[in-house]
Design an enzyme around this catalytic site. Structure first.
Site, PDB file in Angstrom:
ATOM      1  N   GLU A 125      50.517 109.192  23.744  1.00 36.44           N
ATOM      2  CA  GLU A 125      52.130 108.358  24.199  1.00 36.44           C
ATOM      3  C   GLU A 125      53.178 109.336  24.820  1.00 36.44           C
ATOM      4  O   GLU A 125      54.428 109.485  25.999  1.00 36.44           O
ATOM      5  CB  GLU A 125      52.210 107.546  23.394  1.00 36.44           C
ATOM      6  CG  GLU A 125      51.951 105.688  23.153  1.00 36.44           C
ATOM      7  CD  GLU A 125      51.776 105.288  24.982  1.00 36.44           C
ATOM      8  OE1 GLU A 125      53.448 105.545  25.589  1.00 36.44           O
ATOM      9  OE2 GLU A 125      51.750 104.498  25.114  1.00 36.44           O
ATOM     10  N   THR A 126      53.752 109.890  23.798  1.00 36.58           N
ATOM     11  CA  THR A 126      55.096 110.742  23.755  1.00 36.58           C
ATOM     12  C   THR A 126      54.831 112.396  23.586  1.00 36.58           C
ATOM     13  O   THR A 126      55.468 113.491  22.249  1.00 36.58           O
ATOM     14  CB  THR A 126      56.262 110.748  23.127  1.00 36.58           C
ATOM     15  OG1 THR A 126      55.614 110.219  21.269  1.00 36.58           O
ATOM     16  CG2 THR A 126      56.310 108.766  23.279  1.00 36.58           C
TER      17      THR A 126
END
Length: 367
Positions: free
Chosen positions: A160-161
Site C-alpha cells: 500500500e504505502t
C-alpha cells in the site's frame, strides 16, 4: 483500501499517477486541531461544459449549490454543527489535477510478471523484515489476537504505502469535495466518503483542513478510505482515538482487524501454484468469487500443488509469465485480500511479498 487510487484492474495493473515518495520512517504526525477558519464567501458556481461535466477551476466551492446544501442538511441531521460544517467546507478547494488523475487514460497495463517485479523489490522485502524485527512482540501479540499471520499484515502495508512512506500529498477535504461535487461519474460514492470523513474528524479529533492522502481521499499508512477508517480502524491500546499515521500498534491492529472481519482463516493457505497438463488453455473468470472447487479445476486438467481436499472452494487465477501462461489457484484467504483491493494481481503480490518477508526473517534468525 479499500479503494486503491489508480485502480488495479483484473487483467493487469494500471499505472496512474506516480506516487510521491516522502521521508522514510514512521508516518508523519497529524497536526493539532486548530480553530475552524471563518467561512469563505461563496464563489461562483463552476461553469458547465456542453457534456454536463463541470469545468473545474482551482478555488473555493459555492456552498449555496443545492447539492451542497442538501449534503450539509444530511450531516446536521446526524449531529454535526451547521456553522462548523460551513466553516470547514468553505475552506475546501477544488483541485483540477484530481479530476485529471481520475480521467487520465492508463499509460501502461502491466502483466503479472511485470507487476510482481515492481512490488517484490529488495527495498520492500528488507523493509518488511526490518519492521518485523523492530516490532516482533507487538506483531506476534496482534497476530494471535486477530488470528492473522504477521507477514500478511506487513505485506499489505508494504504494497500500500511502502510501510508508511507514500501516504499521499492531497488534502483529503479537497480530494473528496472535488470528486463528490465536481465529478459526476463517481459523485455518489465520494460524497458519501466526504460525509464519513467529516464524521471521522469529529470523532477522532483530527484537523479536517490538514489531513493529507491520495487523490481519491485514502488516508494513512493503510490507505483507508474514511468509511473503512471509521469501521475497521482500531486503537490497539484502547485509546480514545485511532492513529493510522504514527502508531504502529494501531496500524498493525487495524489491518489485522480488517482481514479478520472479512473472514481470514488462521493457518490456512492463500493460494497455490498450478500447471495445466494436456488440456486446452483456461480462462480465469472476470468475477472474483470462490465458484470453483479444487476438484473441478483438477478435472479440467489443472495440476494444483496443494494437499487440500477436492471439495475446497477455489478461484482460478491467471499469472502470465514472459514466455508462457501461468496459473495459480486462490482460496478463502486470497478472496479476503481482494476485499482490501479487488485486483487479483494486488492479492497475489501481497501473498508473494508476505512469503518473501517471512523467508528473510527466518534466514536471518538462522544465522
Amino acid at each position: 483500501m479499500l479503494l486503491l487510487c489508480g485502480a488495479l484492474l483484473a487483467g493487469g495493473a494500471v499505472l496512474a499517477e506516480p506516487p510521491v515518495v516522502e521521508t522514510p520512517g514512521p508516518p508523519a504526525a497529524s497536526p493539532p486541531l486548530p480553530a475552524a477558519p471563518p467561512a469563505a464567501p461563496p464563489a461562483a458556481a463552476p461553469a458547465q461544459a456542453p457534456s454536463a461535466q463541470p469545468i473545474i477551476e482551482h478555488g473555493r466551492f459555492d456552498l449555496s449549490r443545492p447539492e451542497i446544501q442538501a449534503f450539509i442538511d444530511q450531516l446536521v441531521a446526524q449531529g454535526l454543527d451547521r456553522a462548523q460544517l460551513l466553516a470547514v467546507l468553505g475552506a475546501g478547494e477544488a483541485q483540477p489535477k484530481i479530476i485529471e488523475a481520475m480521467e487520465r487514460p492508463a499509460e501502461k497495463t502491466l502483466q503479472w510478471w511485470e507487476y510482481r517485479a515492481r512490488m517484490l523489490t529488495p527495498l520492500r522485502i528488507d523493509g518488511g523484515a526490518q519492521l518485523w524485527r523492530d516490532h516482533k512482540e507487538l506483531l506476534d501479540r496482534i497476530a494471535i489476537q486477530y488470528q492473522v499471520a504477521p507477514e500478511y499484515l506487513l505485506a499489505v502495508l508494504g504494497v500500500e504505502t511502502q510501510y508508511g512512506r507514500t501516504t499521499g500529498r492531497y488534502r483529503v477535504l479537497d480530494a473528496l469535495m472535488t470528486l463528490g461535487f465536481d465529478y459526476p461519474p463517481r459523485a455518489t460514492f465520494f460524497r458519501k466518503e466526504l460525509g464519513e470523513y467529516l464524521l471521522l474528524v469529529h470523532e477522532d479529533g483530527l484537523d479536517p483542513l490538514s489531513v493529507r492522502g491520495s487523490y481519491a481521499g485514502a488516508m494513512g499508512a493503510l490507505q483507508f478510505m474514511p468509511s473503512s477508517y471509521r469501521r475497521y480502524a482500531v486503537s490497539a491500546g484502547h485509546a480514545p482515538h485511532r492513529d493510522l499515521w504514527n502508531d504502529w500498534a494501531d496500524i498493525f491492529a487495524s489491518v489485522a482487524n480488517y482481514l479478520h472481519q472479512y473472514g481470514w482463516q488462521y493457518g490456512a493457505p492463500v493460494l497455490a501454484d498450478a500447471q495445466l497438463v494436456g488440456a486446452p488453455a483456461l480462462s480465469p473468470p472476470d468475477r472474483i468469487a470462490l465458484t470453483e472447487s479444487l476438484g473441478s479445476l483438477r478435472a479440467r486438467g489443472l495440476l494444483v500443488d496443494s494437499p487440500l481436499p477436492d471439495s475446497t472452494p477455489a478461484l482460478l487465477l491467471g499469472a502470465p509469465q514472459p514466455d508462457a501462461m501461468g496459473y495459480r489457484v486462490g482460496f478463502q484467504n486470497f478472496y479476503v485480500i481482494t476485499r482490501y483491493n479487488p485486483s487479483p494481481l494486488y492479492a497475489m503480490a501481497v501473498h508473494d511479498l508476505a512469503v518473501a518477508i517471512k523467508q528473510q526473517v527466518r534466514q536471518e534468525a538462522a544465522l
